[in-house]
Write a protein that holds these residues in place. Structure first.
Motif, mmCIF file in Angstrom:
data_model
loop_
_atom_site.group_PDB
_atom_site.id
_atom_site.type_symbol
_atom_site.label_atom_id
_atom_site.label_comp_id
_atom_site.label_asym_id
_atom_site.label_seq_id
_atom_site.Cartn_x
_atom_site.Cartn_y
_atom_site.Cartn_z
ATOM 1 N N MET A 1 27.363 72.091 12.985
ATOM 2 C CA MET A 1 27.921 73.369 12.949
ATOM 3 C C MET A 1 26.576 74.116 12.894
ATOM 4 S SD MET A 1 31.036 73.105 10.803
ATOM 5 C CE MET A 1 31.551 74.639 11.000
ATOM 6 N N ASN A 2 26.773 75.463 13.566
ATOM 7 C CA ASN A 2 25.618 76.581 13.496
ATOM 8 C C ASN A 2 26.125 77.544 12.514
ATOM 9 O OD1 ASN A 2 23.866 75.030 15.343
ATOM 10 N ND2 ASN A 2 24.822 76.244 16.992
ATOM 11 N N PHE A 3 25.198 77.919 11.864
ATOM 12 C CA PHE A 3 25.441 79.111 10.714
ATOM 13 C C PHE A 3 24.466 80.096 10.964
ATOM 14 C CE2 PHE A 3 27.352 75.219 8.872
ATOM 15 C CZ PHE A 3 28.654 75.550 8.434
ATOM 16 N N VAL A 13 23.766 72.379 10.968
ATOM 17 C CA VAL A 13 24.191 71.216 9.993
ATOM 18 C C VAL A 13 25.172 70.278 10.517
ATOM 19 C CG1 VAL A 13 25.425 70.807 7.467
ATOM 20 C CG2 VAL A 13 23.850 72.935 8.063
ATOM 21 N N LYS A 14 24.860 68.708 10.100
ATOM 22 C CA LYS A 14 25.907 68.050 10.827
ATOM 23 C C LYS A 14 27.038 67.643 9.819
ATOM 24 C CE LYS A 14 22.260 64.977 13.036
ATOM 25 N NZ LYS A 14 21.720 63.675 13.178
ATOM 26 N N VAL A 15 28.266 67.637 10.459
ATOM 27 C CA VAL A 15 29.174 67.453 9.417
ATOM 28 C C VAL A 15 29.489 66.273 8.958
ATOM 29 C CG1 VAL A 15 31.913 67.584 9.753
ATOM 30 C CG2 VAL A 15 30.510 69.103 11.309
ATOM 31 N N ASP A 16 29.363 65.253 9.548
ATOM 32 C CA ASP A 16 29.304 63.968 9.110
ATOM 33 C C ASP A 16 30.750 63.500 8.331
ATOM 34 O OD1 ASP A 16 27.054 62.972 10.244
ATOM 35 O OD2 ASP A 16 25.850 63.755 8.628
ATOM 36 N N GLY A 17 31.786 64.032 8.880
ATOM 37 C CA GLY A 17 33.129 63.670 8.204
ATOM 38 C C GLY A 17 33.422 64.352 7.005
#
Length: 375
Positions: A1-3, A13-17
């Motif tokens: 996701m991009n912030f 940032v990677k969500v990774d569940g």
């Protein structure tokens, strides 16, 4: 996701569940950039006036043959337009529209000296600042009524060994679109349909499409440029920097007898003394150019009738049929050779000293620019 958020650096940032993600954005570097204004330099975060800044890297993103062309479409509220399409012709720059019936160009300041932006090679520019409101341009008085364009050229860096950069490009210019006009057969049919009977040569025309004057007058043309830059700075004593550059531009016109050649030379040096409490610098810029142009109205290529041949049977320039008139558009451009030779020189020197209060400085700046034209 991009912030992302205005004034902060974007973060991925990677969500990774994960169902909950905590993100802390860092302040953006853009607010720490230094912007040149009339009174000196400030950080973007402290800037209150209407000032637009364009870096040299942005200017060189597209190939441009002049500094004004490189600025086109990059600053809000600034329009850059061409007066005509002749090779080497300068562009018109207007800041926030046209505010006068006479002089509409902004004031150009090149390394602290009033000058012409078209004498600066785009490859030599470090940044361009456009001062658009009264508060930002107040130091320049009434001359800044149409805005101010500050041009800062590249300099060397301390403790840097000599760095040599060579840039070259070449390209082809051509007419984007020819204007649709009637050929010989269509003009004959129109004359018959409208009852035009005073030109027997026109009504009896059987020579096909005839002459396409636009394609006879305009051709594909080459443009090429090569530039050399050498920069660096002293080592242990950190007292001097240098930046030397030269370039050559050759632009043929899409009309055979037009063209433009320009040679640019620039030398910029800085020196410091007394533990950097006294700073001095010089800038020398020279531009030599030769411009071939035509004093002819190119609308003649649209109005010349297609029954008119470029050359006569004896090899001389073709003349207009007896039922029309005008000058041979191709013959006119070949018969006259108009040239303009020019030399532009800009010389600037300054001395800056720190005074008894921290942050208080005195700067003495002197410069001269000279333009020579010969037709």
């Amino acid at each position: 996701m991009n912030f992302s958020y205005v004034g902060y650096q974007e973060q991925t940032v990677k969500v990774d569940g994960r169902s909950v993600i905590n993100v802390k954005l860092s302040e953006g570097e853009l607010l720490d950039e230094v912007v040149v204004i009339g009174y000196g330099t400030v950080k973007k975060s402290h800037l209150t006036g209407a000032v637009a800044s364009v870096s040299g890297k942005e200017l060189q993103a597209n190939v441009a043959r002049s500094a004004s062309a490189a600025l086109q479409g990059r600053v809000a509220g600034v329009t850059v337009s061409a007066a005509n399409g002749q090779p080497g012709e300068g562009l018109n720059i207007n800041v926030r529209g046209i505010s006068s019936l006479s002089a509409t160009s902004p004031l150009y300041v090149i390394d602290g000296v009033y000058g012409d932006i078209n004498m600066v090679d785009p490859a030599d520019i470090q940044s361009i600042e456009v001062l658009k409101d009264a508060s930002a341009a107040a130091i320049y008085g009434s001359r800044a009524a149409n805005g101010v364009v500050l041009v800062t050229t590249k300099g060397g860096r301390l403790e840097t060994s000599a760095r040599v950069t060579v840039d070259a490009y070449t390209g082809v210019q051509m007419v984007a679109k020819y204007i649709d006009v009637m050929d010989g057969n269509q003009l004959r049919d129109l004359a018959k349909a409208t009852g035009y009977s005073s030109a027997e040569g026109l009504l009896n025309w059987n020579g096909g499409a005839g002459t396409d004057w636009q394609k006879e007058l305009y051709n594909s043309a080459m443009v090429s440029k090569v530039s050399l830059n050498v920069s660096g700075g002293s080592g242990g004593n950190k007292t001097s920097t240098y930046n030397l550059s030269g370039s050559y531009l050759n632009q043929d016109g899409i009309v055979n007898t037009t063209g433009y050649e320009a040679w640019n030379i620039r030398a910029k040096n800085t020196f410091s003394f007394f533990n950097n409490h006294l700073r001095m610098g010089t800038t020398l810029m020279m531009k030599f150019y030769k411009k071939k142009y035509e004093d002819v109205s190119y609308t003649s290529a649209l109005t010349a009738v297609p029954m008119w041949n470029v050359y006569g049977e004896d090899g001389t320039w073709g003349v207009a049929p007896e039922w029309t008139r005008g000058d041979n558009p191709v013959g006119w451009t070949e018969a006259y050779d108009y040239q303009r030779h020019g030399i532009d020189i800009l010389l600037n020197g300054y001395a800056e000293v720190d005074l008894f209060l921290k942050g208080l400085k005195y700067k003495f700046n002197v410069g001269i620019n000279k333009y020579t034209r010969r037709n």
